[in-house]
Scaffold this active site. Structure first.
Site, PDB file in Angstrom:
ATOM      1  N   LYS A  45       0.870  -1.178   0.000  1.00  0.00           N
ATOM      2  CA  LYS A  45       0.000   0.000   0.000  1.00  0.00           C
ATOM      3  C   LYS A  45       0.906   1.226   0.000  1.00  0.00           C
ATOM      4  CE  LYS A  45      -3.547   2.766   0.374  1.00  0.00           C
ATOM      5  NZ  LYS A  45      -4.415   3.008  -0.808  1.00  0.00           N
ATOM      6  N   THR A  46       0.497   2.253  -0.729  1.00  0.00           N
ATOM      7  CA  THR A  46       1.287   3.489  -0.759  1.00  0.00           C
ATOM      8  C   THR A  46       1.460   4.022   0.655  1.00  0.00           C
ATOM      9  OG1 THR A  46       0.461   4.009  -2.966  1.00  0.00           O
ATOM     10  CG2 THR A  46       1.421   5.829  -1.696  1.00  0.00           C
ATOM     11  N   GLY A  72      -8.674   7.245   0.267  1.00  0.00           N
ATOM     12  CA  GLY A  72      -8.052   8.418   0.871  1.00  0.00           C
ATOM     13  C   GLY A  72      -6.694   8.140   1.498  1.00  0.00           C
ATOM     14  N   ASN A 128       4.046   6.947  -6.106  1.00  0.00           N
ATOM     15  CA  ASN A 128       2.656   7.087  -6.557  1.00  0.00           C
ATOM     16  C   ASN A 128       2.349   8.554  -6.876  1.00  0.00           C
ATOM     17  OD1 ASN A 128      -0.066   7.008  -7.027  1.00  0.00           O
ATOM     18  ND2 ASN A 128      -0.612   5.944  -5.135  1.00  0.00           N
ATOM     19  N   CYS A 131      -2.649   9.346  -6.953  1.00  0.00           N
ATOM     20  CA  CYS A 131      -3.798   9.086  -6.075  1.00  0.00           C
ATOM     21  C   CYS A 131      -4.909  10.100  -6.349  1.00  0.00           C
ATOM     22  CB  CYS A 131      -3.415   9.154  -4.599  1.00  0.00           C
ATOM     23  SG  CYS A 131      -4.888   8.950  -3.573  1.00  0.00           S
ATOM     24  N   LYS A 165       3.972   5.535 -10.579  1.00  0.00           N
ATOM     25  CA  LYS A 165       2.604   5.088 -10.865  1.00  0.00           C
ATOM     26  C   LYS A 165       1.844   6.270 -11.440  1.00  0.00           C
ATOM     27  CE  LYS A 165      -1.011   2.157 -10.370  1.00  0.00           C
ATOM     28  NZ  LYS A 165      -1.371   1.497  -9.105  1.00  0.00           N
ATOM     29  N   GLY A 248      -4.811  -2.470 -15.021  1.00  0.00           N
ATOM     30  CA  GLY A 248      -6.132  -1.951 -15.383  1.00  0.00           C
ATOM     31  C   GLY A 248      -6.961  -2.975 -16.108  1.00  0.00           C
TER      32      GLY A 248
END
Ligand code: RRO
Length: 310
Positions: A45-46, A72, A128, A131, A165, A248
């Protein structure tokens, strides 16, 4: 025997399939489940400098065709993930990993990356830049000037392998402009795409997630054509040393095959992993191997990027 092994820079992977950041990667327990599955790697997870609770629930909803989320950026803080990937590195297991991270500001991003630079972790980092769900914070990589400034600063001090990302782009000129910026830097990879930002899903008369009055990132079936276009657009434009991770709309071996045909060296699974769990990696690997065997391909390099045009 048909092989789905791959590499990104100096890092080898027994399988090109892995999770997408945000799915099955919040805790050590979830990451261990990916580690012991047929996936070739995992991404965390980021992580931000401090742990975050994220947006109010419900904040993720599955639909017939995919998903919508406005998590979030909930996470346990970058140290939690950095410690875990460093431990695995030092245990000397054969899988390599990706540490996803971003700051809540460019300054925080640099603070985090300087911490990783100074650490014992020598593996891959996924920064990332896309987001879509933190109220008041735009998707960084839609702002080319800011993206260029961040990367310029990052590569003045960061010497370890790093990729980014990306959000989906929808205009050929944007592919040109983005690729011209990315080609200035020694990126190990770009990962296309993050969720399509700020869609809206309605059930009867009501939104299905609470944050932002229902607006959230779209994943699943609908984003595959956009994801394939982004993978192939960057494959056509980026220096060959910058590998591409395709993300995706992957829920079958055929979907993974198409991402590789567009130029992806690794393929990440988000929404479908959330629905099906880590056993999905064995299923999709077999499906991909069957397609490759039918076509006479022994390795993904036999067809990677070799999309046919009319
Ligand atoms: O946590 C999220 O809301 C989130 C992130 Br950081 C991201 O990069 N993509 C996404 O769809 N959700």
């Amino acid at each position: 025997m048909v092989s789905t092994k791959t590499s990104i820079g100096a890092f080898d992977f027994d399988n090109c399939l892995m999770n997408a950041a945000g799915v099955y990667c919040m805790t050590r327990k979830e990451l261990e489940a990916i580690e012991s599955s047929a996936a070739g790697s995992f991404v965390t997870k980021t992580g931000t400098l401090e742990a975050r609770a994220g947006n109010p629930e419900p904040r993720y909803s599955n639909t017939d065709w995919g998903s919508i989320n406005s998590m979030g950026l909930p996470n346990k803080g970058v140290d939690y993930y950095l410690d875990f990937v460093t431990e695995l590195q030092e245990e000397g297991g054969h899988k390599n990993h990706f540490l996803s991270l971003v700051g809540m500001s460019p300054e925080e991003t640099h603070t985090i990356l300087k911490k990783v630079e100074a650490s014992n972790y020598n593996g891959l980092v996924e920064l990332n830049l896309s987001c879509p769900n933190v109220p008041g914070k735009p998707q960084i990589a839609y702002d080319f000037e800011t993206t260029d400034a961040i990367l310029s600063e990052v590569f003045s001090y960061y010497t370890k392998p790093l990729g980014i990302k990306l959000p989906p782009y929808f205009d050929i000129v944007h592919f040109d402009q983005a690729a011209a910026i990315f080609n200035k830097y020694p990126l190990a990879f770009v990962n296309s795409v993050n969720s399509i930002g700020n869609g809206l899903v309605i059930d009867d008369e009501t939104v299905v997630i609470k944050p932002k009055n229902g607006f959230g990132g779209i994943g699943g079936d609908f984003i595959k054509p956009t994801a394939l276009a982004n993978v192939h657009a960057f494959y056509q434009r980026l220096n060959p040393s910058i590998k591409i991770i395709g993300t995706g709309g992957v829920k079958s071996g055929r979907d993974a095959f198409e991402h590789i045909l567009c130029g992806a060296s690794m393929v990440q699974i988000g929404t479908a992993l959330h629905k099906e769990g880590p056993a999905i990696f064995e299923r999709i690997t077999k499906e991909l191997q069957n397609i490759m065997a039918e076509k006479g391909y022994d390795s993904i390099e036999d067809f990677r990027g070799k999309l046919h045009y009319l």
